[in-house]
Motif scaffolding. Structure first.
Motif, PDB file in Angstrom:
ATOM      1  N   UNK A  62       9.585  -0.899   7.972  1.00  0.00           N
ATOM      2  CA  UNK A  62       8.752  -0.218   8.966  1.00  0.00           C
ATOM      3  C   UNK A  62       7.270  -0.463   8.716  1.00  0.00           C
ATOM      4  N   UNK A  63       6.830  -0.271   7.471  1.00  0.00           N
ATOM      5  CA  UNK A  63       5.411  -0.446   7.136  1.00  0.00           C
ATOM      6  C   UNK A  63       4.984  -1.894   7.323  1.00  0.00           C
ATOM      7  N   UNK A  64       5.775  -2.822   6.805  1.00  0.00           N
ATOM      8  CA  UNK A  64       5.394  -4.235   6.850  1.00  0.00           C
ATOM      9  C   UNK A  64       5.415  -4.784   8.273  1.00  0.00           C
ATOM     10  N   UNK A  65       6.405  -4.411   9.051  1.00  0.00           N
ATOM     11  CA  UNK A  65       6.476  -4.896  10.437  1.00  0.00           C
ATOM     12  C   UNK A  65       5.242  -4.453  11.222  1.00  0.00           C
ATOM     13  N   UNK A  66       4.833  -3.198  11.029  1.00  0.00           N
ATOM     14  CA  UNK A  66       3.669  -2.694  11.746  1.00  0.00           C
ATOM     15  C   UNK A  66       2.398  -3.411  11.305  1.00  0.00           C
ATOM     16  N   UNK A  67       2.239  -3.597   9.991  1.00  0.00           N
ATOM     17  CA  UNK A  67       1.056  -4.291   9.486  1.00  0.00           C
ATOM     18  C   UNK A  67       0.999  -5.736   9.975  1.00  0.00           C
ATOM     19  N   UNK A  68       2.118  -6.416   9.939  1.00  0.00           N
ATOM     20  CA  UNK A  68       2.167  -7.816  10.371  1.00  0.00           C
ATOM     21  C   UNK A  68       1.816  -7.932  11.850  1.00  0.00           C
ATOM     22  N   UNK A  69       2.331  -7.030  12.658  1.00  0.00           N
ATOM     23  CA  UNK A  69       2.028  -7.043  14.091  1.00  0.00           C
ATOM     24  C   UNK A  69       0.563  -6.693  14.332  1.00  0.00           C
ATOM     25  N   UNK A 213       8.168   6.602  -8.794  1.00  0.00           N
ATOM     26  CA  UNK A 213       7.603   5.697  -9.784  1.00  0.00           C
ATOM     27  C   UNK A 213       7.237   4.339  -9.184  1.00  0.00           C
ATOM     28  N   UNK A 214       7.422   4.184  -7.867  1.00  0.00           N
ATOM     29  CA  UNK A 214       7.084   2.937  -7.188  1.00  0.00           C
ATOM     30  C   UNK A 214       5.969   3.164  -6.165  1.00  0.00           C
ATOM     31  N   UNK A 215       5.166   2.132  -5.976  1.00  0.00           N
ATOM     32  CA  UNK A 215       4.118   2.146  -4.956  1.00  0.00           C
ATOM     33  C   UNK A 215       4.151   0.811  -4.218  1.00  0.00           C
ATOM     34  N   UNK A 216       3.908   0.867  -2.909  1.00  0.00           N
ATOM     35  CA  UNK A 216       3.709  -0.347  -2.122  1.00  0.00           C
ATOM     36  C   UNK A 216       2.202  -0.567  -2.038  1.00  0.00           C
ATOM     37  N   UNK A 217       1.722  -1.597  -2.713  1.00  0.00           N
ATOM     38  CA  UNK A 217       0.291  -1.912  -2.757  1.00  0.00           C
ATOM     39  C   UNK A 217      -0.015  -2.948  -1.674  1.00  0.00           C
ATOM     40  N   UNK A 218      -1.002  -2.653  -0.829  1.00  0.00           N
ATOM     41  CA  UNK A 218      -1.445  -3.589   0.192  1.00  0.00           C
ATOM     42  C   UNK A 218      -2.794  -4.147  -0.243  1.00  0.00           C
ATOM     43  N   UNK A 219      -2.867  -5.447  -0.450  1.00  0.00           N
ATOM     44  CA  UNK A 219      -4.078  -6.107  -0.928  1.00  0.00           C
ATOM     45  C   UNK A 219      -4.754  -6.849   0.219  1.00  0.00           C
ATOM     46  N   UNK A 220      -6.063  -6.653   0.346  1.00  0.00           N
ATOM     47  CA  UNK A 220      -6.859  -7.386   1.328  1.00  0.00           C
ATOM     48  C   UNK A 220      -8.127  -7.895   0.662  1.00  0.00           C
TER      49      UNK A 220
END
Length: 226
Positions: A62-69, A213-220
């Motif tokens: 869900x998160x990745x699809x939205x970011x990619x779009x 204990x997990x994080x989804x890190x978005x790097x820009x």
């Protein structure tokens, strides 16, 4: 869908054919082990791996699809793509996006090809930490890979490869600082997001549901100031 073998993958295949012992160390501290043999054996035996339960997969997709779009991304490079359990549902939500998945295990790539189906996708069997590897894409993914690497040096090299390979953003799912509190022996495997390689990176954090204990890190890339 063609699955491509790199020269380094061919060398690993010889190791596997020779019956090299596969067995990951019991300790989760940084300890060298043959990653290629381990993962090929694990995927071949289990036809998949543990982890990435449905709630995690749904969150990532869900998160990745939205970011990619939102970013208008046209290409994805997935480093450590595994058996496609995230890539398949993600690509099903996207149109006109070219996908390149890279994994150290041929069995994983075969399983991923079956899940993804006939799409504009390429699956490659190689170690993205080999010096001869090269790749660049609008979006680079590295999901639940870093903490499985066999040394601090390979971890740091992976972060370097990721940081240099994306044009729009990179997404890394990794263990965060709390893992040392929950599981002290795993403390060394925290994502070293403070690493910098030639330029500053802006980092956004998304907490992973059902996995504190997990994080989804978005790097820009950091925007220039002034």
């Amino acid at each position: 869908m063609a699955i491509h073998n790199s020269p380094s993958a061919a060398r690993r295949a010889k190791l596997q054919a020779a019956g090299a012992a596969a067995g990951r160390p019991n300790s989760k501290a940084w300890t060298p082990y043959n990653e290629a043999v381990y993962w090929e054996t694990r995927y071949a035996k289990a036809k998949g791996t543990s982890g990435n339960v449905e709630i995690e997969i749904d969150f990532k997709v869900s998160v990745l699809a939205q970011l990619i779009q939102d970013e208008g991304a046209e290409t994805i490079l997935d480093l450590g793509s595994g058996d496609g359990r995230v890539a398949a549902p993600l690509l099903a939500k996207l149109e006109d996006v070219a996908y390149r998945g890279v994994d150290i295990s041929r069995t994983a790539a075969v399983i991923a090809a079956e899940k993804i189906g006939e799409r504009k996708a390429k699956l490659e069997v190689c170690d993205f930490l080999d010096p001869e590897f090269s790749g660049e894409a609008d979006v680079v993914l590295c999901l639940d890979v870093l903490y499985h690497l066999s040394s601090q040096e390979r971890h740091d090299r992976a972060v370097e490869v990721i940081s240099k390979s994306f044009r729009k953003f990179a997404a890394i799912c990794a263990w965060n600082e709390t893992v040392g509190t929950r599981f002290p022996v795993l403390a060394t495997h925290v994502f070293a997001h403070e690493l910098k390689f030639g330029e500053e990176l802006e980092i956004e954090k998304r907490e992973v549901p059902n996995a504190p204990h997990k994080t989804l890190y978005i790097l820009r890339r950091a925007q220039p100031t002034g």
